[in-house]
Design an enzyme around this catalytic site. Sequence first.
Site, PDB file in Angstrom:
ATOM      1  N   ASP A 124       1.157  -1.347   0.036  1.00 56.03           N
ATOM      2  CA  ASP A 124      -0.161  -0.199  -0.015  1.00 56.03           C
ATOM      3  C   ASP A 124       1.450   1.565   0.308  1.00 56.03           C
ATOM      4  O   ASP A 124       0.675   2.117  -0.350  1.00 56.03           O
ATOM      5  CB  ASP A 124      -1.185  -0.199   1.173  1.00 56.03           C
ATOM      6  N   ASP A 203      -2.887   5.594  -2.777  1.00 57.32           N
ATOM      7  CA  ASP A 203      -1.751   4.360  -2.344  1.00 57.32           C
ATOM      8  C   ASP A 203      -0.918   3.660  -2.888  1.00 57.32           C
ATOM      9  O   ASP A 203      -1.617   3.568  -4.119  1.00 57.32           O
ATOM     10  CB  ASP A 203      -2.817   3.442  -1.343  1.00 57.32           C
ATOM     11  N   HIS A 252      -7.537  -0.306  -3.916  1.00 56.42           N
ATOM     12  CA  HIS A 252      -6.198  -0.809  -4.399  1.00 56.42           C
ATOM     13  C   HIS A 252      -6.461  -1.961  -5.640  1.00 56.42           C
ATOM     14  O   HIS A 252      -7.951  -2.167  -5.556  1.00 56.42           O
ATOM     15  CB  HIS A 252      -5.546  -1.809  -3.004  1.00 56.42           C
ATOM     16  N   ASP A 254      -5.233  -4.621  -7.008  1.00 59.57           N
ATOM     17  CA  ASP A 254      -4.655  -6.179  -7.626  1.00 59.57           C
ATOM     18  C   ASP A 254      -5.643  -6.751  -6.630  1.00 59.57           C
ATOM     19  O   ASP A 254      -5.639  -8.099  -6.444  1.00 59.57           O
ATOM     20  CB  ASP A 254      -3.852  -6.132  -6.046  1.00 59.57           C
ATOM     21  N   CYS A 354      -0.687  -7.893  -0.934  1.00 62.91           N
ATOM     22  CA  CYS A 354      -0.753  -6.547  -0.293  1.00 62.91           C
ATOM     23  C   CYS A 354       0.276  -6.327   0.559  1.00 62.91           C
ATOM     24  O   CYS A 354       0.232  -5.578   1.382  1.00 62.91           O
ATOM     25  CB  CYS A 354      -2.033  -6.793   0.373  1.00 62.91           C
TER      26      CYS A 354
END
Length: 369
Positions: A124, A203, A252, A254, A354
């Site tokens: 992050d 982020d 995020h 991902d 993450c």
Amino acid sequence: MTPHATVTPSPAGPTTPIVNSYTEWEPLEEVIVGRADHAFIPRWHCSIEATMPKRHWSWFQAHGGSPFPAEVTAAAARELDAFSMMLEREGIKVRRPDPVDWSLPFQTPDFGPETGLYGAMPRDSLIVFGTEIVEAPMAWRSRYFEFRCFRSLLKEYFQAGARWTMAPRPQLSEASFNDGTDARPYDVQAGRSAVTEFEPVFDAADFCRVGRDVFCQLSQVTNRFGVAWLARHLEPTFRVHILEVTDPNAMHIDASFIPLAPGRLLRNPERIQHLPDMFRDWEILTPPPPAIPEEHPLYFTSRWLSLNVLSLDERRVVVEAGETPTIDFLKQNGFEPIPVPFRNFCSMGGAFHCATCDIRRRGTLQSYF
Ligand code: DAV
């Protein structure tokens, strides 16, 4: 002095810089794996509301500013250790952040008092573009001093030849957030983000590296100003593209957009419906839904952590051991999934992508389009 004159010899040989990563899939040689210890629950704030599953709002409202349940962090720490040992068995160098007490309160001229979060998710706050490591200007106030747990490592990488940049420090004052009734319900695509355009915020996990091309999303923690800062910082070597991602509470990229190899992309079918024309020659893989039980506590995320995988190279992919449909799907498509139990860690807000930041992958700058 040439930029890499001080590179220390590594298992990759003396010519690979210590920090070197251009994609999400090239052969992994060194990685940071986060820590679950001393995690703290962030205080309730509109930026938390905008990203959290609604069924956990009351949990945050009741427990914000107190430690994470010890049984969750202890079980997560055991999974992180086992994951790290697996990576080491594969010949990958694993580094861990410093232990930090996230309960220490802090105050800035713009906000506070506030407490920290954790050092569990290096993805992050840190991202590597080639031989440079960038520290992100994160939007959550609880994460303002998260960089402290990574500084021993970053100083060491710098001394060994890496370039090291911290993005402009945000103020995170009231002007940084949309907290009015007209901002709700938060929905990025509808233009209702918890973050304003007052200053650049992002982020690192909202960005994804595919060689010269970097893909990102606008989210509840990443604004256009933040994307513009990073795009200008990286040009002309890298080109940044904003993707269309259908995720009102986006935080995020991902678990939505996961390139696994040159020309091969795993996409979240609920979130990625349109891709830029540049993907026309790519193979787009649509995985099955996640298997994690609905009742498993995922305080910070959706169940799509099934896609939050870490590639060791363009075939071997670390996947949560209970995600059998995803594991079978990857096998059918010629990958070699490595199942690792990680469900306790998942409760803290992420899975293998993450929990890591790839520091060195074998490879050089290339275009895949
Ligand atoms: O629900 O897609 C994925 C990544 C969180 N760090 C989600 C969140």
